[in-house]
Motif scaffolding. Structure first.
Motif, PDB file in Angstrom:
ATOM      1  N   ASN A 263       0.847  -1.198   0.000  1.00  0.00           N
ATOM      2  CA  ASN A 263       0.000   0.000   0.000  1.00  0.00           C
ATOM      3  C   ASN A 263       0.880   1.244   0.000  1.00  0.00           C
ATOM      4  O   ASN A 263       1.345   1.678   1.037  1.00  0.00           O
ATOM      5  N   ASP A 264       1.119   1.779  -1.172  1.00  0.00           N
ATOM      6  CA  ASP A 264       1.944   2.969  -1.321  1.00  0.00           C
ATOM      7  C   ASP A 264       1.156   3.958  -2.178  1.00  0.00           C
ATOM      8  O   ASP A 264       1.132   3.869  -3.408  1.00  0.00           O
ATOM      9  N   THR A 265       0.492   4.894  -1.530  1.00  0.00           N
ATOM     10  CA  THR A 265      -0.395   5.830  -2.215  1.00  0.00           C
ATOM     11  C   THR A 265       0.337   6.642  -3.271  1.00  0.00           C
ATOM     12  O   THR A 265      -0.177   6.853  -4.383  1.00  0.00           O
ATOM     13  N   TYR A 266       1.555   7.082  -2.947  1.00  0.00           N
ATOM     14  CA  TYR A 266       2.312   7.917  -3.879  1.00  0.00           C
ATOM     15  C   TYR A 266       2.657   7.130  -5.144  1.00  0.00           C
ATOM     16  O   TYR A 266       2.554   7.639  -6.264  1.00  0.00           O
ATOM     17  N   LEU A 267       3.061   5.875  -4.979  1.00  0.00           N
ATOM     18  CA  LEU A 267       3.366   5.042  -6.142  1.00  0.00           C
ATOM     19  C   LEU A 267       2.125   4.840  -7.001  1.00  0.00           C
ATOM     20  O   LEU A 267       2.180   4.913  -8.231  1.00  0.00           O
ATOM     21  N   LEU A 268       0.991   4.558  -6.353  1.00  0.00           N
ATOM     22  CA  LEU A 268      -0.240   4.315  -7.094  1.00  0.00           C
ATOM     23  C   LEU A 268      -0.686   5.566  -7.852  1.00  0.00           C
ATOM     24  O   LEU A 268      -1.231   5.467  -8.954  1.00  0.00           O
ATOM     25  N   GLU A 269      -0.428   6.730  -7.300  1.00  0.00           N
ATOM     26  CA  GLU A 269      -0.744   7.974  -8.007  1.00  0.00           C
ATOM     27  C   GLU A 269       0.111   8.112  -9.266  1.00  0.00           C
ATOM     28  O   GLU A 269      -0.367   8.565 -10.321  1.00  0.00           O
ATOM     29  N   LYS A 270       1.379   7.728  -9.159  1.00  0.00           N
ATOM     30  CA  LYS A 270       2.256   7.754 -10.337  1.00  0.00           C
ATOM     31  C   LYS A 270       1.765   6.761 -11.382  1.00  0.00           C
ATOM     32  O   LYS A 270       1.774   7.046 -12.592  1.00  0.00           O
ATOM     33  N   PHE A 271       1.349   5.585 -10.906  1.00  0.00           N
ATOM     34  CA  PHE A 271       0.837   4.583 -11.845  1.00  0.00           C
ATOM     35  C   PHE A 271      -0.426   5.098 -12.542  1.00  0.00           C
ATOM     36  O   PHE A 271      -0.608   4.879 -13.746  1.00  0.00           O
ATOM     37  N   ARG A 272      -1.269   5.771 -11.789  1.00  0.00           N
ATOM     38  CA  ARG A 272      -2.485   6.316 -12.397  1.00  0.00           C
ATOM     39  C   ARG A 272      -2.142   7.301 -13.504  1.00  0.00           C
ATOM     40  O   ARG A 272      -2.791   7.321 -14.563  1.00  0.00           O
ATOM     41  N   ASP A 273      -1.132   8.128 -13.280  1.00  0.00           N
ATOM     42  CA  ASP A 273      -0.721   9.067 -14.321  1.00  0.00           C
ATOM     43  C   ASP A 273      -0.227   8.319 -15.553  1.00  0.00           C
ATOM     44  O   ASP A 273      -0.550   8.686 -16.688  1.00  0.00           O
ATOM     45  N   ALA A 274       0.576   7.258 -15.325  1.00  0.00           N
ATOM     46  CA  ALA A 274       1.075   6.463 -16.448  1.00  0.00           C
ATOM     47  C   ALA A 274      -0.074   5.822 -17.223  1.00  0.00           C
ATOM     48  O   ALA A 274      -0.009   5.669 -18.444  1.00  0.00           O
ATOM     49  N   LEU A 275      -1.126   5.469 -16.502  1.00  0.00           N
ATOM     50  CA  LEU A 275      -2.257   4.756 -17.092  1.00  0.00           C
ATOM     51  C   LEU A 275      -3.261   5.685 -17.763  1.00  0.00           C
ATOM     52  O   LEU A 275      -3.842   5.336 -18.798  1.00  0.00           O
ATOM     53  N   THR A 276      -3.473   6.880 -17.191  1.00  0.00           N
ATOM     54  CA  THR A 276      -4.605   7.709 -17.629  1.00  0.00           C
ATOM     55  C   THR A 276      -4.228   9.064 -18.219  1.00  0.00           C
ATOM     56  O   THR A 276      -5.089   9.744 -18.764  1.00  0.00           O
ATOM     57  N   SER A 277      -2.970   9.480 -18.115  1.00  0.00           N
ATOM     58  CA  SER A 277      -2.604  10.790 -18.640  1.00  0.00           C
ATOM     59  C   SER A 277      -2.642  10.789 -20.166  1.00  0.00           C
ATOM     60  O   SER A 277      -2.204   9.829 -20.813  1.00  0.00           O
ATOM     61  N   THR A 278      -3.139  11.880 -20.741  1.00  0.00           N
ATOM     62  CA  THR A 278      -3.120  11.997 -22.200  1.00  0.00           C
ATOM     63  C   THR A 278      -1.706  12.229 -22.719  1.00  0.00           C
ATOM     64  O   THR A 278      -1.426  11.996 -23.897  1.00  0.00           O
ATOM     65  N   VAL A 279      -0.826  12.694 -21.828  1.00  0.00           N
ATOM     66  CA  VAL A 279       0.586  12.867 -22.187  1.00  0.00           C
ATOM     67  C   VAL A 279       1.432  12.220 -21.092  1.00  0.00           C
ATOM     68  O   VAL A 279       2.056  12.912 -20.271  1.00  0.00           O
ATOM     69  N   PRO A 280       1.489  10.882 -21.052  1.00  0.00           N
ATOM     70  CA  PRO A 280       2.276  10.224 -20.005  1.00  0.00           C
ATOM     71  C   PRO A 280       3.760  10.397 -20.240  1.00  0.00           C
ATOM     72  O   PRO A 280       4.212  10.591 -21.371  1.00  0.00           O
ATOM     73  N   ARG A 281       4.516  10.350 -19.180  1.00  0.00           N
ATOM     74  CA  ARG A 281       5.970  10.370 -19.316  1.00  0.00           C
ATOM     75  C   ARG A 281       6.429   9.070 -19.959  1.00  0.00           C
ATOM     76  O   ARG A 281       5.732   8.060 -19.912  1.00  0.00           O
ATOM     77  N   THR A 282       7.616   9.090 -20.533  1.00  0.00           N
ATOM     78  CA  THR A 282       8.157   7.854 -21.094  1.00  0.00           C
ATOM     79  C   THR A 282       8.697   6.940 -20.002  1.00  0.00           C
ATOM     80  O   THR A 282       8.787   5.729 -20.192  1.00  0.00           O
ATOM     81  N   ILE A 283       9.059   7.523 -18.848  1.00  0.00           N
ATOM     82  CA  ILE A 283       9.572   6.727 -17.733  1.00  0.00           C
ATOM     83  C   ILE A 283       9.111   7.337 -16.415  1.00  0.00           C
ATOM     84  O   ILE A 283       9.113   8.565 -16.241  1.00  0.00           O
ATOM     85  N   TYR A 284       8.671   6.475 -15.512  1.00  0.00           N
ATOM     86  CA  TYR A 284       8.299   6.875 -14.161  1.00  0.00           C
ATOM     87  C   TYR A 284       9.214   6.126 -13.196  1.00  0.00           C
ATOM     88  O   TYR A 284       9.341   4.895 -13.285  1.00  0.00           O
ATOM     89  N   ILE A 285       9.836   6.865 -12.295  1.00  0.00           N
ATOM     90  CA  ILE A 285      10.724   6.256 -11.303  1.00  0.00           C
ATOM     91  C   ILE A 285      10.214   6.602  -9.919  1.00  0.00           C
ATOM     92  O   ILE A 285      10.065   7.774  -9.570  1.00  0.00           O
ATOM     93  N   HIS A 286       9.938   5.587  -9.141  1.00  0.00           N
ATOM     94  CA  HIS A 286       9.485   5.774  -7.763  1.00  0.00           C
ATOM     95  C   HIS A 286      10.607   5.295  -6.852  1.00  0.00           C
ATOM     96  O   HIS A 286      11.022   4.141  -6.928  1.00  0.00           O
ATOM     97  N   GLU A 287      11.099   6.178  -6.000  1.00  0.00           N
ATOM     98  CA  GLU A 287      12.255   5.820  -5.190  1.00  0.00           C
ATOM     99  C   GLU A 287      12.327   6.669  -3.926  1.00  0.00           C
ATOM    100  O   GLU A 287      11.901   7.818  -3.925  1.00  0.00           O
ATOM    101  N   PRO A 288      12.883   6.129  -2.850  1.00  0.00           N
ATOM    102  CA  PRO A 288      13.117   6.930  -1.640  1.00  0.00           C
ATOM    103  C   PRO A 288      14.314   7.849  -1.852  1.00  0.00           C
ATOM    104  O   PRO A 288      15.081   7.702  -2.806  1.00  0.00           O
ATOM    105  N   TRP A 289      14.500   8.798  -0.942  1.00  0.00           N
ATOM    106  CA  TRP A 289      15.593   9.769  -1.075  1.00  0.00           C
ATOM    107  C   TRP A 289      16.948   9.082  -1.113  1.00  0.00           C
ATOM    108  O   TRP A 289      17.871   9.546  -1.780  1.00  0.00           O
ATOM    109  N   ARG A 290      17.069   7.956  -0.385  1.00  0.00           N
ATOM    110  CA  ARG A 290      18.343   7.233  -0.347  1.00  0.00           C
ATOM    111  C   ARG A 290      18.745   6.786  -1.749  1.00  0.00           C
ATOM    112  O   ARG A 290      19.917   6.883  -2.133  1.00  0.00           O
ATOM    113  N   TYR A 291      17.788   6.313  -2.533  1.00  0.00           N
ATOM    114  CA  TYR A 291      18.076   5.892  -3.901  1.00  0.00           C
ATOM    115  C   TYR A 291      18.545   7.073  -4.737  1.00  0.00           C
ATOM    116  O   TYR A 291      19.522   6.968  -5.491  1.00  0.00           O
ATOM    117  N   LYS A 292      17.853   8.204  -4.615  1.00  0.00           N
ATOM    118  CA  LYS A 292      18.207   9.383  -5.407  1.00  0.00           C
ATOM    119  C   LYS A 292      19.636   9.828  -5.105  1.00  0.00           C
ATOM    120  O   LYS A 292      20.400  10.192  -6.006  1.00  0.00           O
TER     121      LYS A 292
END
Length: 332
Positions: A263-292
């Motif tokens: 259950n990760d609300t922020y990730l699911l919001e990104k997925f929704r954008d990938a799924l429903t945006s009329t102009v989706p990004r070519t890549i979505y990266i979900h990561e904690p600050w440590r990864y960045k």
């Protein structure tokens, strides 16, 4: 055909409007028995879509939970094994027949999520183990995509490929898995360019690490037993203490978890954008600050430093650590 300005907006990360989903929007998601795939199926169902949930085992707990959701007519579970082409052909025929009957429905997206993972240094892994990861993660994803492409193209749907941070930076003890995800990454980019001319979006979605909530490594201890049995005598003596402690460390991610833990609300919001945006990004990266923080260092540091940082990033037992600890124990 995607317009020039559409491509410019994608490259600038400018999102378009969100398309409101309805039961007439059909999505196929693979790997829905547990983990991210199960959560994405539940989430798409909550968006009011008709979800075709491809489960490795149609009788699994995860498949049963999906069938028990409210409005079960919008949640259809099918059994798909990416190593068995007949099951892929079956799901294609099912969806094709469904859309032929329901002519006002649209095949909105194929979400390639199914995958397998095996921890272990490359010398440890058997040929069956690393071939399995390539066969499922790469060839299996390609198989189902090739079969589904005519429907995707006809309905001007989109393809969302779930890859991994391992496809951006290879990690020790995950060589074959990283190789499979890197292969998916470049195949995704090639497919995106090919399908753009037909109005089809192809998206790389990198969800971050949540292996402790997924069943992708549920059989890790079984894999370890197979590796140990395949060792020759020299390997058994050389690696034994390290191998034992390495796999003891991984017990926390081994074993099967409940399919609805994620259950990760922020990730699911990104997925929704990938799924429903009329102009989706070519890549979505979900990561904690440590990864960045580590990705920045990986990009600017020379290779020997990157290697050291990678070991620190993984925070897993190493041969030197175990041997040093064992020697100290003997001296005491």
């Amino acid at each position: 055909m995607v317009s020039f300005w559409h491509v410019v907006m994608q490259s600038l990360g400018c999102g378009g409007r969100q398309i409101k989903m309805s039961p007439k929007n059909v999505v196929l998601i693979t790997g829905c028995d547990s983990g991210l795939g199960h959560s994405l199926a539940v989430y798409c169902h909550s968006l009011n879509m008709t979800v075709i949930s491809a489960c490795h085992n149609a009788n699994s707990e995860g498949a049963r939970l999906l069938r028990n959701l409210k409005d079960p007519k919008r949640m259809i579970t099918v059994e798909v094994d990416l190593l068995k082409p007949d099951t892929i052909e079956h799901v294609f025929q099912y969806i094709n027949d469904f859309l032929s009957i329901n002519k006002d429905y649209q095949f909105t997206a194929l979400v390639n999520n199914a995958g397998v993972m095996c921890f272990g240094e490359f010398e440890w892994q058997t040929s069956a183990q690393f071939e399995m990861q390539i066969n499922v993660n790469v060839l299996g994803t390609m198989r189902i995509t090739k079969v589904m492409l005519p429907l995707v193209r006809e309905h001007r749907g989109r393809i969302i490929n779930i890859t991994s941070h391992c496809g951006l930076q290879a990690l020790p003890a995950l060589g074959p898995y990283a190789a499979s995800k890197a292969a998916l990454r470049f195949w995704n980019d090639s497919l995106r360019i090919e399908m753009r001319q037909y109005g089809v979006e192809v998206i790389n979605f990198i969800p971050g690490s949540f292996v402790h909530l997924s069943n992708i490594s549920a059989r890790q201890q079984d894999h370890a037993k197979v590796m140990l049995q395949a060792f020759n005598e020299e390997q058994r003596q050389f690696y034994f203490s390290y191998f034992k402690q390495f796999n003891n460390y991984l017990r926390v991610i081994s074993g099967f978890k409940a399919p609805n833990q994620f259950n990760d609300t922020y990730l699911l919001e990104k997925f929704r954008d990938a799924l429903t945006s009329t102009v989706p990004r070519t890549i979505y990266i979900h990561e904690p600050w440590r990864y960045k923080f580590y990705w920045i260092l990986f990009r600017i540091c020379p290779a020997p430093i990157v290697d050291l940082l990678t070991v620190k990033f993984c925070a897993m037992p190493t041969y030197d650590q175990i041997m040093h600890s064992t020697q100290q124990h003997k001296n005491n």
